[in-house]
Design an enzyme around this catalytic site. Sequence first.
Site, PDB file in Angstrom:
ATOM      1  N   MET A  34      37.274  29.723  33.654  1.00 37.63           N
ATOM      2  CA  MET A  34      37.275  29.311  32.452  1.00 37.63           C
ATOM      3  C   MET A  34      38.599  28.914  31.624  1.00 37.63           C
ATOM      4  SD  MET A  34      34.356  32.137  31.190  1.00 37.63           S
ATOM      5  CE  MET A  34      33.086  32.722  32.225  1.00 37.63           C
ATOM      6  N   SER A  35      39.570  28.797  32.500  1.00 37.08           N
ATOM      7  CA  SER A  35      40.936  28.204  32.071  1.00 37.08           C
ATOM      8  C   SER A  35      41.549  27.295  33.087  1.00 37.08           C
ATOM      9  CB  SER A  35      41.496  29.796  31.753  1.00 37.08           C
ATOM     10  OG  SER A  35      41.744  30.088  33.096  1.00 37.08           O
ATOM     11  N   ALA A  88      41.723  34.855  36.808  1.00 39.13           N
ATOM     12  CA  ALA A  88      40.762  35.535  37.696  1.00 39.13           C
ATOM     13  C   ALA A  88      39.669  34.466  37.982  1.00 39.13           C
ATOM     14  CB  ALA A  88      40.380  36.724  36.736  1.00 39.13           C
ATOM     15  N   HIS A 105      41.363  30.582  25.188  1.00 40.00           N
ATOM     16  CA  HIS A 105      40.300  30.063  25.701  1.00 40.00           C
ATOM     17  C   HIS A 105      39.477  28.824  25.002  1.00 40.00           C
ATOM     18  CE1 HIS A 105      41.065  33.701  28.058  1.00 40.00           C
ATOM     19  NE2 HIS A 105      40.989  32.896  29.166  1.00 40.00           N
ATOM     20  N   TYR A 113      36.340  28.844  25.193  1.00 35.75           N
ATOM     21  CA  TYR A 113      35.095  29.212  24.812  1.00 35.75           C
ATOM     22  C   TYR A 113      35.089  30.116  23.659  1.00 35.75           C
ATOM     23  CZ  TYR A 113      36.974  33.291  27.331  1.00 35.75           C
ATOM     24  OH  TYR A 113      37.625  34.347  27.893  1.00 35.75           O
ATOM     25  N   SER A 163      43.218  37.503  33.427  1.00 36.01           N
ATOM     26  CA  SER A 163      42.542  38.791  33.198  1.00 36.01           C
ATOM     27  C   SER A 163      43.077  39.972  34.241  1.00 36.01           C
ATOM     28  CB  SER A 163      41.076  38.780  33.431  1.00 36.01           C
ATOM     29  OG  SER A 163      40.448  37.790  32.599  1.00 36.01           O
ATOM     30  N   HIS A 194      43.034  40.882  26.603  1.00 41.02           N
ATOM     31  CA  HIS A 194      44.012  39.894  26.783  1.00 41.02           C
ATOM     32  C   HIS A 194      45.252  40.068  25.591  1.00 41.02           C
ATOM     33  CE1 HIS A 194      42.635  36.563  29.447  1.00 41.02           C
ATOM     34  NE2 HIS A 194      41.418  37.184  29.080  1.00 41.02           N
ATOM     35  N   ASN A 236      35.496  38.058  41.979  1.00 40.19           N
ATOM     36  CA  ASN A 236      34.256  38.447  42.279  1.00 40.19           C
ATOM     37  C   ASN A 236      33.755  37.243  42.982  1.00 40.19           C
ATOM     38  OD1 ASN A 236      34.350  37.270  39.314  1.00 40.19           O
ATOM     39  ND2 ASN A 236      32.437  36.502  40.154  1.00 40.19           N
ATOM     40  N   HIS A 262      31.929  41.177  32.975  1.00 36.30           N
ATOM     41  CA  HIS A 262      33.275  40.932  32.649  1.00 36.30           C
ATOM     42  C   HIS A 262      34.122  42.258  33.063  1.00 36.30           C
ATOM     43  CE1 HIS A 262      37.092  39.842  30.785  1.00 36.30           C
ATOM     44  NE2 HIS A 262      37.120  40.650  30.023  1.00 36.30           N
TER      45      HIS A 262
END
Length: 276
Positions: A211-212, A114, A84, A86, A31, A62, A235, A247
């Site tokens: 998440m990756s 990220a 991803h 998700y 990201s 993306h 963050n 996001h």
Amino acid sequence: MSKIYERLEKCYECFKSKIDFEPDVALVLGSGLGDFADGIKIEAALDYRDIEGFPVSTVQGHKGRFVFGYVGEVKVVIMQGRVHYYEGYKMEDVVLPVRLMKMMGAKVLLLTNAAGGVNRDFHAGDFMLISDHINMAPSPLIGENADELGVRFPDMSNIYDRDLRDIVRNTAKDLGIPLQEGVYIQLTGPNYESPAEIRMVRTLGADAVGMSTACEAVAANHAGLKTVGISCISNMACGITDKPLTHAEVQETADKAAPLFKKLITESVIRLGKAL
Ligand code: HPA
């Protein structure tokens, strides 16, 4: 032949029919980092949607294409945007691009993302060299083993290759870019974590959450593709500050950190290429 390999070969044939380029270093851009690819010496590009059987990302921010070109003298393939878990894809789909880049000829994989800072000593905007990971998402190797790629029970003791980590660490040091180091944990997402989940993952030994990446690193190691990874701490994770996560914030911090991140990645790729 395994079904996975059969599908990969189709994607590879499709790539080969359109592009004549053999990369040495493969990069995945997380990201906010996607436009790194726009700044290199581009030789060719291939939209994911133009590759038969290739999974296509739906996340805003993306882009979905491979960019082929040169960073310094180093031949690279860059994934501008990843898919991803998700998004609803099977893990086999999520890691297909990494396997494909190995087939294209890549010898080294540099993963970026990220991530949320779990370690309380971190700050938004920090970079973290991934020393190891905890994969809390399903293994991408579940199901029929692609024997053509690797063994059924692959070793994972050096997922983020020690020598490659040394190269990135030294690069950061020489550039005067502060670099944290720590364990990345992959959860499935797409929701951000609860404060209790962040306390849990900290107890488990995680320094950053995302998440990756972990699943991609597992697939790369399975296929014998040497891997190194860098997180941009976009963050601090949930519960560390009481501000709700969005996001947009993740993207904004990653965007702000992008110029420095690009510098680190550019020089790292050059040195990774030289070390081949
Ligand atoms: N949690 C999970 N994934 C993330 C985060 C986070 O706080 N920030 C960026 N990706």
